[in-house]
Enzyme design. Sequence first.
Site, PDB file in Angstrom:
ATOM      1  N   GLY A   1       0.987  -1.263   0.098  1.00  0.00           N
ATOM      2  CA  GLY A   1      -0.083   0.106  -0.009  1.00  0.00           C
ATOM      3  C   GLY A   1       0.810   1.154   0.089  1.00  0.00           C
ATOM      4  N   SER A   2       0.431   2.158   0.630  1.00  0.00           N
ATOM      5  CA  SER A   2       1.197   3.649   0.605  1.00  0.00           C
ATOM      6  C   SER A   2       2.311   3.344   1.321  1.00  0.00           C
ATOM      7  CB  SER A   2       0.267   4.675   1.290  1.00  0.00           C
ATOM      8  OG  SER A   2      -0.914   4.630   0.657  1.00  0.00           O
ATOM      9  N   THR A   3       2.589   2.383   2.173  1.00  0.00           N
ATOM     10  CA  THR A   3       4.058   2.369   2.556  1.00  0.00           C
ATOM     11  C   THR A   3       5.110   2.271   1.491  1.00  0.00           C
ATOM     12  OG1 THR A   3       3.891  -0.090   3.129  1.00  0.00           O
ATOM     13  CG2 THR A   3       3.342   1.512   4.915  1.00  0.00           C
TER      14      THR A   3
END
Lengths: 642, 382
Positions: free
Chosen positions: A325-327
């Site tokens: 995801g956004s990580t």
Amino acid sequence: MSPTARELNREETRRRLFTRRALLLAAGQGSLFALLAGRLYVLQAVDAERYRTLAEDNRINLKLLAPPRGRILDRHGRPLAVNRRQYRVVVVAEQTADVGETLAALAHLVPIDNTQARRVLKDVRSQRAFQPVTVRDGLSWDDVARVEVSALTLPGIAIEDSLSREYVDDPSVSHVLGYVAAVSPDDPADDPLLRLPGFRIGKNGVEKVYDRVLRGTGGRSEVEVNALGRVIRELDRRDGQPGSDLRLSIDLDLQRLAFERLGEESGAAVLLDVHSGNVLALVSAPAFDPNGFVRGMSAATWKDLVKSEKSPLTNKALAGQYAPGSTFKPAVALAALAKGVMTPDEGVFCNGVTELGNSRFHCWKRGGHGWMNMQGAIAQSCDTYFYEAAKRTGIDDVSAMAHRLGLGEPTGIDLPGERTGVMPTRAWKRAALKSAWHPGETLIAGIGQGYCLSTPLQLAVMTARIANGTVAVAPRIALDEDLRAHAGTGPTGPFEALSIDPAHLRVVREGMDAVVNGNRGTARSSAIHTPGWEMAGKTGTSQVRRISRAERLTGVRRNEDLPWAERDHALFVGYAPAAAPRFAVAVIVEHGGGGSKAAAPIARDILIAAQEAAARDQVPPADDGIEALKGTPSATGAGDAG
Amino acid sequence: MPADTLPPLGFALARKIVDIRWSLVVMLTIIAGVGVMMLYSAADASLRPWAVRHAIRFAVTLGLALAIAVIDLRLWMRFAYGLYGGALALLIAVEVAGSIGMGARRWIDLGFMQLQPSELMKIAVVLALARMFHGMSITALGRPWRLILPVALVLVPAMLVLRQPDLGTTLMMLIGAAAVMFAAGVRMWMFVAVAAAGLAALPIGWQFMHGYQKNRVLTFLDPERDPLGAGYHILQSKIALGSGGLHGKGFLQGTQSHLNFLPEKQTDFIFTMFAEEFGLIGAMGLLALYALVIATCLAIALRCRSQFGRLLATGLSVTFFLYLFINMAMVMGLLPVVGVPLPLVSYGGSATLSLMIGFGLILSVHVHRDLPIGRFSAGGVE
């Protein structure tokens, strides 16, 4: 009567015939004597060596002596796995007047039920009279004391002891420790110790990886036995080498805290030292009690462990694969910078949606973020910005940067069961899915979705490398490099150079700082306010349902409505202190909702505890990194280590 | 000594004693000494329970043998049939008692020892045959019907012993008798015929053998057939022998025997124990000693003037040879396991008694070597 001449003649003929025949008999006997002598010669001279060996084989029994298994300790020397002396009461049939009566007398001291008594009587019958037969195992101290006191009145009854593995009563370490269990047929039988009845070997965790180190080498006792197998005397004894103690980089306090913070959730957390790669905490929740594997567990317990949808037996920290995801966005930013397709200050306008061909790609923020530079895009996790960044960079270069940060490949940690994750490329898709890459998939990958899969440990490594900035830190859990080398696992030698422009890293780190400490950061509610301890990081919320890599590979997309299972995974990666990073953390809470709400607070608490522990221990920051720095003359990035 | 000179009626006892073949007595004593030594070792360096009793038995039976030696050979000839009849009666008595009592019983309890009539029978058969063939001319030997009686003389006790069942003793009795007949001059073709008939009858004999006897033969043919079962003893015996090597493991040091891998080490397998502890050198020495005894007996037989004496000494020495050969061949895996002791070394009263009676008779043949006995004499002192 006087014999006549004829008579004498006849007598003489008879005598001559006798002489002939007697000499023939003698010759016959002589040749049989020669046969005996020849046979003796063959047995005692020609084949003597062979028979000598057979006689020694007959006479000498080698008894293996199991060495005590090495303990497993945490970084402060607190025992995590030890050997407990265990007592059993045995009966030696030949020393009793009557086994049945002796058992009856013994039953007054320790409870023996009928089934046990019958089994003992059966065993006694099937074994030699001098061989001890176990009556009851796992005696308590009180039992032992009662039997010992009555020993004189109970001939043939004796207490024997052995060592059994016992794990610290703390589920947080169970995945790291693994467990020992009986040798199974498919274990490599290269050590005679494995053939000892009751011998146990490491089956998971460090118990498995460091089994050789912990096991030690068996001693041997050469005993002379008679034809019945009774030991006559000990001829020679060589004590074995006890197993080495294994000190882990794990801090039991941090481990416990991380586990407690995950609570009832299904998830994982990894805390790394960004300089040395030492794993300070590595938890997977829920966990199990490793003692159950040593002592045996009920069928119901086992069923629960296997069937639970929170898969307590899996170490999710390194075997759970999730879309980052956004990580993943810091990695995409670094890839764009490295390729020179974006500058940090270049603006990308986010109106909430990006169109590519006929497809529309949405930003999580309906209506959009407006103009975004790189720092702001990381801080606010703007999807549109990273669609653009990925599109410009191209999937192959995004993937290459991800690999440089430790994603999509095994971290090489000295723990078993690590999964590789997926960082897709065009070639990967052609090989794995037999289809061409769609440009839209690059955009999806830009926000860490689609084919991207990573383990929490990989995310922690990525974060540690970004925070370290100089070397490609690799995680390890055993402190002693020699033991790692001996077990042939985990990183050895100096870390490789990271080879990422420090200026680019500074941009990304500033962005991650703003995530937590900026006004509009997605994790600003989880900021650490202690001066000098500030956290930087990146939230992640992976919208994908629980879809395994295998399912992705086969293209099956299930749509069952599982209430818990359809919720988002919450992720957070972070490091602290923001200015001079020492610790990196990755947290995932399966189906926990948003990363900022479910994962970031846990990461914050872990990083606070880690810094508290470091301050308490008065350990200079470089201590953990000594090994890494010593072996890395090129590690000039002392600014980070300072 | 001229043939027509009558021998003096009764040698002076002292002359006879001096005339005894003492070298033979010495050899026998040495062999018995080996027995005492090994029985001491078999009992794990203890004189009890075997060594002392063996020594006493040998001493007593040696005395008996010396007494037999000085008794006039003609007397033994006269009593040959009587002794045979007595032994046969005992054999039948055991057979009757055995069929009444439980299982196979081969002995009569004399209190101080158990007497096996079959052992005595081995001597008695040779005695009776020697007397019978003493009175038979060469011409008579060529007539097959003249052999019916001597063959019956052998077969009757042989069948009785076989019924006990004791295959080893039966075979020894038959071969001993055959040796006497051979030495007496029975035609060669008859032996060939009997041997051929015997070979032809083997498959039939197999049918009549007991299970354990069949097993022994099968095990002999392939000892590894059942290394922990029937073949175990022979295998362990060979291991013990072989591991003794050239010099042996030393007195009382035999691991195979002292750790009980060796079966019946005080009786049938005592040679194995001896060879394990004293090696090839010791075993060859003992073998040579036995050969020397046999050679001495042969010399005595050849030197004797009377056919009775010659046949008696030959038959008895062949019996002695059969004991040691069958025993040694068995422990070395050359023959199936049959319960035959090593003469004068194995612990066992009956065998020692009959063997020493036999040697007494052989010594008597020697003492009376120049005593002519007429062909038609009934053995009376003329």
